[in-house]
Enzyme design. Structure first.
Site, PDB file in Angstrom:
ATOM      1  N   GLY A  16     -34.440 -31.770  71.762  1.00 10.28           N
ATOM      2  CA  GLY A  16     -34.064 -33.183  71.752  1.00 10.28           C
ATOM      3  C   GLY A  16     -34.784 -33.991  72.819  1.00 10.28           C
ATOM      4  N   THR A  42     -34.317 -23.979  74.541  1.00 10.39           N
ATOM      5  CA  THR A  42     -33.735 -22.806  73.905  1.00 10.39           C
ATOM      6  C   THR A  42     -34.513 -22.400  72.656  1.00 10.39           C
ATOM      7  OG1 THR A  42     -31.575 -23.492  74.697  1.00 10.39           O
ATOM      8  CG2 THR A  42     -31.598 -21.874  72.927  1.00 10.39           C
ATOM      9  N   CYS A  43     -34.797 -23.360  71.807  1.00  8.23           N
ATOM     10  CA  CYS A  43     -35.423 -23.055  70.521  1.00  8.23           C
ATOM     11  C   CYS A  43     -36.722 -22.270  70.701  1.00  8.23           C
ATOM     12  CB  CYS A  43     -35.679 -24.360  69.765  1.00  8.23           C
ATOM     13  SG  CYS A  43     -36.578 -24.101  68.235  1.00  8.23           S
ATOM     14  N   CYS A  48     -34.516 -20.006  68.318  1.00  7.45           N
ATOM     15  CA  CYS A  48     -35.043 -19.943  66.947  1.00  7.45           C
ATOM     16  C   CYS A  48     -36.374 -19.209  66.824  1.00  7.45           C
ATOM     17  CB  CYS A  48     -35.267 -21.347  66.394  1.00  7.45           C
ATOM     18  SG  CYS A  48     -34.273 -22.653  67.081  1.00  7.45           S
ATOM     19  N   LYS A  51     -36.562 -15.462  68.033  1.00  6.39           N
ATOM     20  CA  LYS A  51     -35.661 -14.747  67.120  1.00  6.39           C
ATOM     21  C   LYS A  51     -36.318 -14.521  65.765  1.00  6.39           C
ATOM     22  CE  LYS A  51     -33.227 -17.099  64.431  1.00  6.39           C
ATOM     23  NZ  LYS A  51     -32.283 -18.196  64.160  1.00  6.39           N
ATOM     24  N   TYR A  99     -46.249 -27.939  74.027  1.00 12.36           N
ATOM     25  CA  TYR A  99     -45.222 -28.961  74.314  1.00 12.36           C
ATOM     26  C   TYR A  99     -45.591 -29.749  75.566  1.00 12.36           C
ATOM     27  CZ  TYR A  99     -41.732 -27.720  70.818  1.00 12.36           C
ATOM     28  OH  TYR A  99     -41.057 -27.541  69.625  1.00 12.36           O
ATOM     29  N   ALA A 115     -32.870 -31.188  87.615  1.00 12.60           N
ATOM     30  CA  ALA A 115     -32.545 -32.576  87.955  1.00 12.60           C
ATOM     31  C   ALA A 115     -31.036 -32.773  87.908  1.00 12.60           C
ATOM     32  CB  ALA A 115     -33.227 -33.520  86.978  1.00 12.60           C
ATOM     33  N   TYR A 180     -23.687 -16.988  63.614  1.00 10.53           N
ATOM     34  CA  TYR A 180     -25.005 -16.673  63.069  1.00 10.53           C
ATOM     35  C   TYR A 180     -25.878 -15.891  64.047  1.00 10.53           C
ATOM     36  CZ  TYR A 180     -27.443 -20.540  65.510  1.00 10.53           C
ATOM     37  OH  TYR A 180     -28.006 -21.363  66.455  1.00 10.53           O
ATOM     38  N   ILE A 181     -25.723 -16.121  65.348  1.00 10.35           N
ATOM     39  CA  ILE A 181     -26.574 -15.412  66.306  1.00 10.35           C
ATOM     40  C   ILE A 181     -26.224 -13.923  66.315  1.00 10.35           C
ATOM     41  CG2 ILE A 181     -27.214 -15.209  68.755  1.00 10.35           C
ATOM     42  CD1 ILE A 181     -26.874 -18.250  68.986  1.00 10.35           C
ATOM     43  N   GLU A 184     -27.488 -12.350  63.061  1.00 10.71           N
ATOM     44  CA  GLU A 184     -28.958 -12.239  63.036  1.00 10.71           C
ATOM     45  C   GLU A 184     -29.444 -11.082  63.909  1.00 10.71           C
ATOM     46  OE1 GLU A 184     -30.101 -16.912  62.151  1.00 10.71           O
ATOM     47  OE2 GLU A 184     -30.044 -16.238  64.219  1.00 10.71           O
ATOM     48  N   ARG A 207     -17.647 -17.610  60.240  1.00 12.41           N
ATOM     49  CA  ARG A 207     -16.577 -18.606  60.074  1.00 12.41           C
ATOM     50  C   ARG A 207     -17.215 -19.977  59.812  1.00 12.41           C
ATOM     51  NH1 ARG A 207     -13.274 -21.524  63.802  1.00 12.41           N
ATOM     52  NH2 ARG A 207     -14.507 -20.710  65.520  1.00 12.41           N
ATOM     53  N   GLY A 264     -20.331 -17.398  71.596  1.00 10.16           N
ATOM     54  CA  GLY A 264     -20.286 -18.851  71.678  1.00 10.16           C
ATOM     55  C   GLY A 264     -21.192 -19.397  72.754  1.00 10.16           C
ATOM     56  N   THR A 313     -31.670 -27.104  66.084  1.00  9.94           N
ATOM     57  CA  THR A 313     -32.876 -27.749  66.584  1.00  9.94           C
ATOM     58  C   THR A 313     -33.257 -29.039  65.844  1.00  9.94           C
ATOM     59  OG1 THR A 313     -33.871 -25.873  67.675  1.00  9.94           O
ATOM     60  CG2 THR A 313     -35.395 -27.411  66.645  1.00  9.94           C
ATOM     61  N   HIS A 438     -40.471 -19.920  36.622  1.00 15.62           N
ATOM     62  CA  HIS A 438     -40.253 -18.531  36.202  1.00 15.62           C
ATOM     63  C   HIS A 438     -41.472 -17.664  36.526  1.00 15.62           C
ATOM     64  CE1 HIS A 438     -38.462 -15.349  33.833  1.00 15.62           C
ATOM     65  NE2 HIS A 438     -39.631 -15.189  33.243  1.00 15.62           N
ATOM     66  N   GLU A 443     -34.771 -19.915  40.054  1.00 14.30           N
ATOM     67  CA  GLU A 443     -34.508 -20.499  38.735  1.00 14.30           C
ATOM     68  C   GLU A 443     -33.030 -20.367  38.354  1.00 14.30           C
ATOM     69  OE1 GLU A 443     -36.288 -18.440  35.226  1.00 14.30           O
ATOM     70  OE2 GLU A 443     -36.954 -16.954  36.692  1.00 14.30           O
TER      71      GLU A 443
HETATM   72  C1  LIG Z   1     -30.514 -17.072  69.858  1.00 12.30           C
HETATM   73  C2  LIG Z   1     -30.532 -18.462  69.284  1.00 12.30           C
HETATM   74  C3  LIG Z   1     -31.062 -18.660  68.024  1.00 12.30           C
HETATM   75  C4  LIG Z   1     -31.104 -19.932  67.474  1.00 12.30           C
HETATM   76  N1  LIG Z   1     -31.625 -20.086  66.225  1.00 12.30           N
HETATM   77  C5  LIG Z   1     -31.684 -21.310  65.661  1.00 12.30           C
HETATM   78  C6  LIG Z   1     -32.274 -21.501  64.375  1.00 12.30           C
HETATM   79  O1  LIG Z   1     -32.711 -20.557  63.726  1.00 12.30           O
HETATM   80  N2  LIG Z   1     -32.346 -22.763  63.887  1.00 12.30           N
HETATM   81  C7  LIG Z   1     -31.866 -23.844  64.570  1.00 12.30           C
HETATM   82  O2  LIG Z   1     -31.972 -24.956  64.085  1.00 12.30           O
HETATM   83  N3  LIG Z   1     -31.289 -23.690  65.791  1.00 12.30           N
HETATM   84  C8  LIG Z   1     -31.193 -22.459  66.345  1.00 12.30           C
HETATM   85  N4  LIG Z   1     -30.642 -22.300  67.595  1.00 12.30           N
HETATM   86  C9  LIG Z   1     -30.066 -23.487  68.269  1.00 12.30           C
HETATM   87  C10 LIG Z   1     -31.152 -24.324  68.914  1.00 12.30           C
HETATM   88  O3  LIG Z   1     -31.922 -23.517  69.778  1.00 12.30           O
HETATM   89  C11 LIG Z   1     -30.511 -25.475  69.676  1.00 12.30           C
HETATM   90  O4  LIG Z   1     -29.674 -26.193  68.797  1.00 12.30           O
HETATM   91  C12 LIG Z   1     -31.554 -26.423  70.237  1.00 12.30           C
HETATM   92  O5  LIG Z   1     -32.439 -25.759  71.091  1.00 12.30           O
HETATM   93  C13 LIG Z   1     -30.862 -27.565  70.992  1.00 12.30           C
HETATM   94  O6  LIG Z   1     -31.815 -28.380  71.600  1.00 12.30           O
HETATM   95  P1  LIG Z   1     -31.429 -29.228  72.887  1.00 12.30           P
HETATM   96  O7  LIG Z   1     -32.598 -30.126  73.150  1.00 12.30           O
HETATM   97  O8  LIG Z   1     -30.118 -29.828  72.733  1.00 12.30           O
HETATM   98  O9  LIG Z   1     -31.271 -28.170  74.050  1.00 12.30           O
HETATM   99  P2  LIG Z   1     -32.232 -26.985  74.569  1.00 12.30           P
HETATM  100  O10 LIG Z   1     -33.276 -26.654  73.583  1.00 12.30           O
HETATM  101  O11 LIG Z   1     -31.313 -25.905  74.999  1.00 12.30           O
HETATM  102  O12 LIG Z   1     -32.940 -27.634  75.816  1.00 12.30           O
HETATM  103  C14 LIG Z   1     -32.265 -27.962  76.985  1.00 12.30           C
HETATM  104  C15 LIG Z   1     -33.215 -27.777  78.140  1.00 12.30           C
HETATM  105  O13 LIG Z   1     -32.681 -28.413  79.283  1.00 12.30           O
HETATM  106  C16 LIG Z   1     -32.988 -27.631  80.434  1.00 12.30           C
HETATM  107  N5  LIG Z   1     -32.043 -28.035  81.480  1.00 12.30           N
HETATM  108  C17 LIG Z   1     -30.708 -27.886  81.473  1.00 12.30           C
HETATM  109  N6  LIG Z   1     -30.174 -28.475  82.570  1.00 12.30           N
HETATM  110  C18 LIG Z   1     -31.209 -28.986  83.280  1.00 12.30           C
HETATM  111  C19 LIG Z   1     -31.300 -29.719  84.497  1.00 12.30           C
HETATM  112  N7  LIG Z   1     -30.215 -30.053  85.182  1.00 12.30           N
HETATM  113  N8  LIG Z   1     -32.524 -30.082  84.932  1.00 12.30           N
HETATM  114  C20 LIG Z   1     -33.635 -29.753  84.233  1.00 12.30           C
HETATM  115  N9  LIG Z   1     -33.600 -29.089  83.066  1.00 12.30           N
HETATM  116  C21 LIG Z   1     -32.404 -28.706  82.596  1.00 12.30           C
HETATM  117  C22 LIG Z   1     -32.810 -26.205  79.929  1.00 12.30           C
HETATM  118  O14 LIG Z   1     -33.504 -25.292  80.744  1.00 12.30           O
HETATM  119  C23 LIG Z   1     -33.407 -26.313  78.521  1.00 12.30           C
HETATM  120  O15 LIG Z   1     -34.790 -26.015  78.527  1.00 12.30           O
HETATM  121  C24 LIG Z   1     -30.606 -21.045  68.189  1.00 12.30           C
HETATM  122  C25 LIG Z   1     -30.066 -20.849  69.475  1.00 12.30           C
HETATM  123  C26 LIG Z   1     -30.029 -19.578  70.009  1.00 12.30           C
HETATM  124  C27 LIG Z   1     -29.449 -19.375  71.377  1.00 12.30           C
END
Ligand SMILES: Cc1cc2nc3c(=O)[nH]c(=O)nc-3n(C[C@H](O)[C@H](O)[C@H](O)COP(=O)(O)OP(=O)(O)OC[C@H]3O[C@@H](n4cnc5c(N)ncnc54)[C@H](O)[C@@H]3O)c2cc1C
Length: 461
Positions: A16, A42-43, A48, A51, A99, A115, A180-181, A184, A207, A264, A313, A438, A443
């Site tokens: 995001g 995280t992604c 994602c 994984k 990125y 931050a 799902y995690i 998977e 669930r 969770g 994501t 087909h 289908e």
């Molecule tokens: C194992 C696993 C598998 C997943 N598989 C999927 C999938 O297949 N498909 C899917 O759509 N989603 C999947 N997800 C979920 C997906 O990763 C998240 O929904 C997505 O990354 C959320 O994006 P975000 O920007 O909210 O947060 P994030 O991607 O988590 O980014 C937040 C960032 O903020 C940084 N941060 C936090 N606090 C601070 C701070 N105070 N100062 C500086 N930096 C900071 C963190 O280090 C992190 O890099 C998966 C998640 C996990 C854990």
């Protein structure tokens, strides 16, 4: 001279935050984005992407077996965990680098530090004697895995974060959780030849998904050799010579090399200075936002998992984009959270969009169900036992498709296409007017003509 150091300060460079920072920068705003770990979030780093690589790696075991049934001779292939992990990490580093480049090319300042907010307009960099002022702040700090703190020995368990970096492939693992995690990772380890047990305290896995999907997947996971224990929890974990002994509420004990908790993820808001800035949180610690991702503080927004809306994501990306469009593009945009499709990369995988049968019955009263359970063509060739499930939920009053649920090979790819039709409000008649492709499994989706009546309903009248 500008009143603030930046027009926008983004905290967190995940899905995001990166999208919002890039778009805001490209519109000419002065943007900084801080990341305490690695850019990509995280992604890209521990979700994602790695994984999916692990899913791919683990699927080869089945492919090799299937190949023999199709006339190939035994391959004798062996899996090298350290080699795979090194290759995976290289690719993740490449993606994270892209990125960073994209952000910098757009003109954003990338700050590698944690931050925290001192007040609504002031951001301090942890362990560095620096503060910045910003007109607008975007919280995009994501979520973190949580484990139930009260279980003795819980510290012995790993989370998905560590599962990406195990020093060697274990012989056995107990995965706790039904989401799902958990599902998977059970497929990943099982595919790689690890003796895998999945334990969940509820009545069935996944669930929130359609009950037919849950039951079908449970059967298929077991067919592939995953041991599933339902309605059970840990009472304690204890270190042993060979790994960890798990004492369970059922009275049984289980010894495995690893225990992984996937029970969770909580919004990552602790220690962020949100109290100082006056930002309101809900009981779970998620930032409360409106449809435009704005918090109760006039110059602070939040997107992604930290808001605990739909934690995926593409949703975080779209919320970040909508925020940038609204605040820096001059086009007020609210992301529509209706009909967001999702996939579970279990083996077999799941794709779902819209309402489950149960939710649809709750919302609409009567619904029509169309359902097909069949052997995928690839398996019929050699007498494989696996089955595919496809299910449509239809509103009989309007003929509108309310839900589409698939379990089986390529389900995530299919559901992306189905989601377009459901999002457009397609009716079953329009869906049926679409000619089949087909020979495919997909289908079946457009050839389900007979309404499905579950055996218990048929009997009761
Ligand atoms: C194992 C696993 C598998 C997943 N598989 C999927 C999938 O297949 N498909 C899917 O759509 N989603 C999947 N997800 C979920 C997906 O990763 C998240 O929904 C997505 O990354 C959320 O994006 P975000 O920007 O909210 O947060 P994030 O991607 O988590 O980014 C937040 C960032 O903020 C940084 N941060 C936090 N606090 C601070 C701070 N105070 N100062 C500086 N930096 C900071 C963190 O280090 C992190 O890099 C998966 C998640 C996990 C854990």
């Amino acid at each position: 001279m500008a009143k603030f150091d930046y027009d926008l300060f983004v905290i967190g460079a995940g899905s995001g935050g990166v999208r919002a920072a890039r778009l805001a920068s490209m519109s000419g705003a002065r943007v900084a984005i801080a990341e305490e770990h690695r850019v990509g979030g995280t992604c890209v780093i521990r979700g994602c992407v790695p994984k999916k690589f692990m899913v791919y790696a683990s699927e080869f075991a089945t492919h090799f077996k299937t190949a023999e049934r199709y006339g190939w001779s035994k391959s004798g292939a062996a899996f090298d965990w350290p080699r795979f992990i090194a290759a995976k990490d290289l690719e993740i580093a490449r993606l994270s680098g892209i990125y960073v480049n994209n952000l910098q090319n757009a003109g954003a300042d990338v700050v590698h530090a944690r931050a925290e907010l001192l007040d609504a307009h002031t951001v301090a960099l942890k362990d560095r004697d620096r503060t910045f002022s910003a007109e607008k702040v975007l919280i995009a700090t994501g979520a973190r895995p949580v484990t139930p703190g009260s279980i003795p020995g819980i510290d012995l368990a790993i989370s998905s974060n560590e599962a990406f970096h195990l020093p060697r492939l274990p012989k056995s693992i107990l995965i706790v959780g039904g989401g799902y995690i958990a599902v998977e990772f059970a497929g990943i380890f099982n595919g790689l030849g690890v003796e895998t047990t999945l334990m969940y305290r509820g009545a069935n896995i996944l669930r929130g998904f359609d009950n037919d999907v849950r039951n079908h997947l449970e059967t298929e996971l077991q067919r592939r050799g995953i041991r599933i224990i339902l309605g059970c929890e840990h009472t304690a974990l204890e270190k042993t010579e060979r790994g960890i002994r798990s004492a369970l509420t059922s009275g049984h004990e289980l010894e495995t090399e690893y225990v992984m908790y996937a029970t969770g993820r909580d919004p990552y808001t602790a220690g962020l200075g949100l109290e100082a800035a006056g930002v309101a949180l809900n009981a779970k610690g998620a930032v409360i936002v409106d449809a435009y991702s704005k918090t109760n503080v006039d110059n602070i927004w939040a997107v992604g998992d930290v808001t605990d809306r739909i934690n995926l994501t593409p949703v975080a990306i779209r919320e970040g984009a909508a925020f940038a469009e609204t605040e820096f593009g001059g086009r007020p945009t609210a992301f529509d959270h209706e009909m967001v499709a999702s996939a579970v990369f279990s083996q077999p995988p799941v794709g779902a969009v819209g309402l489950s049968e149960m939710d649809a019955r709750r919302a609409y009263g009567k619904v029509d169900i169309y359902r097909a359970v069949f052997r995928p063509m690839k398996s019929t060739f050699y007498g494989g036992e696996d089955r595919m499930l496809m299910k449509l939920v239809v509103d009989p009053a309007t003929d509108r498709l309310l839900g589409c649920h698939i379990v089986g090979p390529d389900a995530p790819e299919m559901i992306q296409m189905a989601a377009i039709a459901l999002k457009m409000g397609a009716t079953k008649a329009q869906w049926d007017a679409t000619c089949a492709v087909h020979p495919t499994a997909a289908e079946e989706l457009v050839t389900m003509r007979e309404k499905y009546v579950p055996a218990n309903l048929a009997m009761s009248g």
